[in-house]
Scaffold this motif. Structure first.
Motif, PDB file in Angstrom:
ATOM      1  N   ASN A  47       0.829  -1.211   0.000  1.00  0.00           N
ATOM      2  CA  ASN A  47       0.000   0.000   0.000  1.00  0.00           C
ATOM      3  C   ASN A  47       0.864   1.262   0.000  1.00  0.00           C
ATOM      4  O   ASN A  47       0.688   2.165   0.811  1.00  0.00           O
ATOM      5  N   THR A  48       1.823   1.300  -0.906  1.00  0.00           N
ATOM      6  CA  THR A  48       2.697   2.470  -1.053  1.00  0.00           C
ATOM      7  C   THR A  48       2.819   2.810  -2.536  1.00  0.00           C
ATOM      8  O   THR A  48       2.140   2.208  -3.369  1.00  0.00           O
ATOM      9  N   THR A  49       3.663   3.749  -2.869  1.00  0.00           N
ATOM     10  CA  THR A  49       3.798   4.176  -4.265  1.00  0.00           C
ATOM     11  C   THR A  49       5.142   3.716  -4.837  1.00  0.00           C
ATOM     12  O   THR A  49       6.077   3.408  -4.102  1.00  0.00           O
ATOM     13  N   LEU A  50       5.198   3.707  -6.161  1.00  0.00           N
ATOM     14  CA  LEU A  50       6.465   3.395  -6.828  1.00  0.00           C
ATOM     15  C   LEU A  50       7.527   4.410  -6.418  1.00  0.00           C
ATOM     16  O   LEU A  50       8.679   4.057  -6.175  1.00  0.00           O
ATOM     17  N   GLN A  51       7.147   5.645  -6.342  1.00  0.00           N
ATOM     18  CA  GLN A  51       8.074   6.714  -5.961  1.00  0.00           C
ATOM     19  C   GLN A  51       8.708   6.423  -4.605  1.00  0.00           C
ATOM     20  O   GLN A  51       9.933   6.516  -4.450  1.00  0.00           O
ATOM     21  N   ASP A  52       7.893   6.058  -3.633  1.00  0.00           N
ATOM     22  CA  ASP A  52       8.425   5.762  -2.299  1.00  0.00           C
ATOM     23  C   ASP A  52       9.361   4.560  -2.322  1.00  0.00           C
ATOM     24  O   ASP A  52      10.413   4.569  -1.680  1.00  0.00           O
ATOM     25  N   LEU A  53       8.982   3.515  -3.053  1.00  0.00           N
ATOM     26  CA  LEU A  53       9.835   2.321  -3.123  1.00  0.00           C
ATOM     27  C   LEU A  53      11.181   2.639  -3.762  1.00  0.00           C
ATOM     28  O   LEU A  53      12.225   2.192  -3.272  1.00  0.00           O
ATOM     29  N   PHE A  54      11.176   3.395  -4.845  1.00  0.00           N
ATOM     30  CA  PHE A  54      12.437   3.749  -5.494  1.00  0.00           C
ATOM     31  C   PHE A  54      13.289   4.649  -4.597  1.00  0.00           C
ATOM     32  O   PHE A  54      14.502   4.481  -4.511  1.00  0.00           O
ATOM     33  N   ASN A  55      12.661   5.603  -3.920  1.00  0.00           N
ATOM     34  CA  ASN A  55      13.414   6.481  -3.021  1.00  0.00           C
ATOM     35  C   ASN A  55      14.056   5.696  -1.888  1.00  0.00           C
ATOM     36  O   ASN A  55      15.221   5.913  -1.545  1.00  0.00           O
ATOM     37  N   VAL A  56      13.309   4.758  -1.291  1.00  0.00           N
ATOM     38  CA  VAL A  56      13.846   3.933  -0.205  1.00  0.00           C
ATOM     39  C   VAL A  56      14.987   3.063  -0.716  1.00  0.00           C
ATOM     40  O   VAL A  56      16.049   2.960  -0.088  1.00  0.00           O
ATOM     41  N   ALA A  57      14.789   2.444  -1.870  1.00  0.00           N
ATOM     42  CA  ALA A  57      15.813   1.557  -2.429  1.00  0.00           C
ATOM     43  C   ALA A  57      17.102   2.316  -2.747  1.00  0.00           C
ATOM     44  O   ALA A  57      18.203   1.851  -2.431  1.00  0.00           O
ATOM     45  N   LEU A  58      16.980   3.475  -3.352  1.00  0.00           N
ATOM     46  CA  LEU A  58      18.172   4.262  -3.686  1.00  0.00           C
ATOM     47  C   LEU A  58      18.872   4.774  -2.437  1.00  0.00           C
ATOM     48  O   LEU A  58      20.102   4.785  -2.361  1.00  0.00           O
ATOM     49  N   THR A  59      18.098   5.181  -1.443  1.00  0.00           N
ATOM     50  CA  THR A  59      18.692   5.650  -0.188  1.00  0.00           C
ATOM     51  C   THR A  59      19.470   4.534   0.483  1.00  0.00           C
ATOM     52  O   THR A  59      20.612   4.727   0.923  1.00  0.00           O
ATOM     53  N   ARG A  60      18.881   3.344   0.562  1.00  0.00           N
ATOM     54  CA  ARG A  60      19.568   2.199   1.181  1.00  0.00           C
ATOM     55  C   ARG A  60      20.841   1.845   0.420  1.00  0.00           C
ATOM     56  O   ARG A  60      21.872   1.559   1.017  1.00  0.00           O
ATOM     57  N   TYR A  61      20.762   1.860  -0.898  1.00  0.00           N
ATOM     58  CA  TYR A  61      21.932   1.542  -1.717  1.00  0.00           C
ATOM     59  C   TYR A  61      23.071   2.517  -1.433  1.00  0.00           C
ATOM     60  O   TYR A  61      24.217   2.112  -1.229  1.00  0.00           O
ATOM     61  N   LEU A  62      22.755   3.799  -1.394  1.00  0.00           N
ATOM     62  CA  LEU A  62      23.789   4.806  -1.161  1.00  0.00           C
ATOM     63  C   LEU A  62      24.354   4.710   0.260  1.00  0.00           C
ATOM     64  O   LEU A  62      25.555   4.898   0.469  1.00  0.00           O
ATOM     65  N   GLU A  63      23.515   4.397   1.251  1.00  0.00           N
ATOM     66  CA  GLU A  63      23.998   4.252   2.626  1.00  0.00           C
ATOM     67  C   GLU A  63      24.930   3.049   2.750  1.00  0.00           C
ATOM     68  O   GLU A  63      25.975   3.124   3.395  1.00  0.00           O
ATOM     69  N   GLU A  64      24.560   1.924   2.124  1.00  0.00           N
ATOM     70  CA  GLU A  64      25.409   0.733   2.175  1.00  0.00           C
ATOM     71  C   GLU A  64      26.733   0.982   1.463  1.00  0.00           C
ATOM     72  O   GLU A  64      27.781   0.541   1.917  1.00  0.00           O
ATOM     73  N   ASP A  65      26.681   1.695   0.359  1.00  0.00           N
ATOM     74  CA  ASP A  65      27.899   2.006  -0.385  1.00  0.00           C
ATOM     75  C   ASP A  65      28.815   2.897   0.446  1.00  0.00           C
ATOM     76  O   ASP A  65      30.029   2.711   0.461  1.00  0.00           O
ATOM     77  N   ALA A  66      28.240   3.849   1.152  1.00  0.00           N
ATOM     78  CA  ALA A  66      29.039   4.739   2.006  1.00  0.00           C
ATOM     79  C   ALA A  66      29.695   3.953   3.137  1.00  0.00           C
ATOM     80  O   ALA A  66      30.838   4.205   3.500  1.00  0.00           O
ATOM     81  N   LYS A  67      28.979   2.969   3.695  1.00  0.00           N
ATOM     82  CA  LYS A  67      29.548   2.151   4.765  1.00  0.00           C
ATOM     83  C   LYS A  67      30.722   1.321   4.246  1.00  0.00           C
ATOM     84  O   LYS A  67      31.711   1.134   4.940  1.00  0.00           O
ATOM     85  N   LYS A  68      30.618   0.840   3.022  1.00  0.00           N
ATOM     86  CA  LYS A  68      31.707   0.049   2.437  1.00  0.00           C
ATOM     87  C   LYS A  68      32.951   0.906   2.231  1.00  0.00           C
ATOM     88  O   LYS A  68      34.068   0.427   2.354  1.00  0.00           O
ATOM     89  N   GLN A  69      32.744   2.176   1.906  1.00  0.00           N
ATOM     90  CA  GLN A  69      33.869   3.062   1.637  1.00  0.00           C
ATOM     91  C   GLN A  69      34.545   3.559   2.911  1.00  0.00           C
ATOM     92  O   GLN A  69      35.697   3.951   2.882  1.00  0.00           O
ATOM     93  N   ALA A  70      33.809   3.530   4.016  1.00  0.00           N
ATOM     94  CA  ALA A  70      34.386   3.973   5.286  1.00  0.00           C
ATOM     95  C   ALA A  70      35.457   2.981   5.710  1.00  0.00           C
ATOM     96  O   ALA A  70      35.285   1.772   5.607  1.00  0.00           O
ATOM     97  N   LYS A  71      36.570   3.478   6.195  1.00  0.00           N
ATOM     98  CA  LYS A  71      37.662   2.606   6.584  1.00  0.00           C
ATOM     99  C   LYS A  71      37.549   2.264   8.062  1.00  0.00           C
ATOM    100  O   LYS A  71      37.214   3.110   8.887  1.00  0.00           O
ATOM    101  N   ARG A  72      37.855   1.029   8.356  1.00  0.00           N
ATOM    102  CA  ARG A  72      37.805   0.569   9.734  1.00  0.00           C
ATOM    103  C   ARG A  72      39.113   0.939  10.429  1.00  0.00           C
ATOM    104  O   ARG A  72      40.193   0.734   9.895  1.00  0.00           O
ATOM    105  N   ILE A  73      39.003   1.493  11.624  1.00  0.00           N
ATOM    106  CA  ILE A  73      40.181   1.869  12.408  1.00  0.00           C
ATOM    107  C   ILE A  73      40.533   0.707  13.332  1.00  0.00           C
ATOM    108  O   ILE A  73      39.680   0.205  14.062  1.00  0.00           O
ATOM    109  N   ILE A  74      41.774   0.287  13.285  1.00  0.00           N
ATOM    110  CA  ILE A  74      42.225  -0.817  14.129  1.00  0.00           C
ATOM    111  C   ILE A  74      43.236  -0.263  15.128  1.00  0.00           C
ATOM    112  O   ILE A  74      44.244   0.329  14.753  1.00  0.00           O
TER     113      ILE A  74
END
Length: 74
Positions: free
Chosen positions: A25-52
């Motif tokens: 019960n949502t819109t295509l717009q909302d689904l695409f916005n959520v999907a793109l936001t999640r993709y960009l957040e996961e990509d940013a986490k991958k690029q962050a370097k872990r400090i040891i």
């Protein structure tokens, strides 16, 4: 702020997203916005370097040191 854009996506992908939008019960717009936001957040986490932090065993606990142990009296 929302802006209008045009995307070309695969037909089967569009059908799957439309089906999911109806089920949730949502819109295509909302689904695409959520999907793109999640993709960009996961990509940013991958690029962050872990400090040891490397530690060394000094063979005795150092939790009882006082200021005078670090700084000699002048």
């Amino acid at each position: 702020m929302l802006i209008r854009t045009t995307l070309r996506i695969e037909e089967n992908l569009k059908k799957s997203v439309e089906k999911r939008a109806l089920e949730t019960n949502t819109t295509l717009q909302d689904l695409f916005n959520v999907a793109l936001t999640r993709y960009l957040e996961e990509d940013a986490k991958k690029q962050a370097k872990r400090i040891i932090f490397k530690t060394h065993d000094l063979k005795e606990p150092l939790d009882n040191l006082k200021r005078a142990d670090y700084y000699p009296k002048l």
